[in-house]
Design an enzyme around this catalytic site. Structure first.
Site, PDB file in Angstrom:
ATOM      1  N   SER A 150       0.394 -44.246   9.634  1.00 55.12           N
ATOM      2  CA  SER A 150      -0.529 -44.411  10.763  1.00 55.12           C
ATOM      3  C   SER A 150      -1.889 -43.900  10.326  1.00 55.12           C
ATOM      4  O   SER A 150      -1.982 -43.007   9.466  1.00 55.12           O
ATOM      5  CB  SER A 150      -0.041 -43.616  11.977  1.00 55.12           C
ATOM      6  OG  SER A 150      -1.052 -43.521  12.968  1.00 55.12           O
ATOM      7  N   TYR A 171       3.319 -35.947  15.775  1.00 58.60           N
ATOM      8  CA  TYR A 171       3.084 -37.303  15.252  1.00 58.60           C
ATOM      9  C   TYR A 171       2.074 -37.252  14.108  1.00 58.60           C
ATOM     10  O   TYR A 171       2.289 -37.828  13.035  1.00 58.60           O
ATOM     11  CB  TYR A 171       2.567 -38.200  16.380  1.00 58.60           C
ATOM     12  CG  TYR A 171       2.446 -39.655  15.998  1.00 58.60           C
ATOM     13  CD1 TYR A 171       3.516 -40.530  16.162  1.00 58.60           C
ATOM     14  CD2 TYR A 171       1.269 -40.160  15.454  1.00 58.60           C
ATOM     15  CE1 TYR A 171       3.415 -41.864  15.802  1.00 58.60           C
ATOM     16  CE2 TYR A 171       1.160 -41.481  15.092  1.00 58.60           C
ATOM     17  CZ  TYR A 171       2.234 -42.335  15.270  1.00 58.60           C
ATOM     18  OH  TYR A 171       2.132 -43.654  14.904  1.00 58.60           O
TER      19      TYR A 171
END
Length: 288
Positions: A150, A171
């Site tokens: 990401s 995350y």
């Protein structure tokens, strides 16, 4: 067509979203698919997880292309069960050429408990490593490991103190760790002619970001924000005039890295980010 003809690809988080998109696109290019998913809710996320019917639908879409699909319901945090699932699937399909640890969660919001940090790290990073390590005994020479990272893994560190919450901090850390893990693993696998690369998408309109908790996180100034309310925020972080990239945009890159077209590419960190990182490097701070 047939860019990955004859290959067998294992994908986690395959029941919907990016995982399903990768599975169908690779099948269209000639691959057989091992589709793995837990098909349960994440305990700390406010959005619903996939269901067994979602995984069955992925298999149906793969088989519609004329390719084979083997599905298993398995938690990537359980390496023993994951190894068993892959052992069985590879025995059925005969080989393994590509592994895509795609499973991930994103429990956003300042109200998420501390366990959101640990659950996210366990699924997104430990689960990815478990998937790779369970697959390595089967991964053919010339095989490809495609990690789904990401842009969060390429941005400055952020944590719960910035208002995004423990889950978002987990995350971010998980994606930072994937970038480092890939650099090291690529060196270990290169002598066996096996490759490791990471794809770093920006926002993709899947359940991980298209949910009310995410909307509240990005628009805390509004009482009941909607997808339309957060779109200007998402657009503001990109160099290009977009809020999202589509699942297909990521899957096109997956096909390339799964194919022999990329046979000498390893250790790469491929951004599909609409210019977000370039804008960051030019001085834009997404944290405000």
């Amino acid at each position: 067509m047939n860019r990955v003809a004859g290959k067998v690809v294992a994908i986690t988080g395959a029941a919907r979203g990016l995982g399903r998109s990768h599975a169908v696109r690779l099948a269209e290019e000639g691959a057989d698919i091992i589709a793995l998913d837990v098909c349960q809710d994440a305990s700390t996320a406010e959005y619903a997880g996939s269901r067994p019917s979602d995984l069955d639908e992925t298999a149906r879409l793969v088989e519609k292309t004329g390719r084979r699909a083997v599905v298993r319901q398995v938690d990537v945090r359980d390496r023993s069960s994951l190894s068993t699932a892959l052992d069985e699937a590879v025995a059925e399909l005969g080989r393994l050429d590509v592994v895509i640890p795609n499973a991930g969660i994103s429990p956003m919001g300042p109200d998420r408990p501390l366990s959101a940090f640990t659950e996210t790290l366990d699924v997104n990073f430990i689960g990815a490593a478990n998937t790779v390590h369970a697959a390595l005994p089967h991964l053919a020479e010339g095989g490809s490991v495609i990690l789904i990272g990401s842009v969060a893994g390429l941005m400055p560190r952020y944590d719960g103190n910035t208002g995004v919450g423990h889950g978002a901090a987990g995350y971010s850390l998980s994606k930072h760790l994937l970038t480092e893990y890939a650099d090291w693993l690529a060196i270990q696998l290169a002598p066996s002619n096996r490759r490791v690369n990471v794809i770093h998408p920006t926002n993709v309109p899947t359940e991980l970001i298209k949910n009310e908790a995410a909307y509240r996180t990005f628009r805390p100034d509004l009482e009941n924000p909607t997808a339309d309310d957060v779109e200007p925020v998402f657009k503001s972080v990109h160099g290009m005039p977009i809020a999202y990239v589509e699942t297909a945009d990521v899957s096109h890159a997956v096909v390339f890295l799964a194919s022999d077209e990329s046979r000498y590419i390893t250790g790469a960190q491929l951004r599909i980010d609409g210019g977000m990182v370039a804008k960051l490097q030019a001085g834009y701070d997404p944290r405000g």
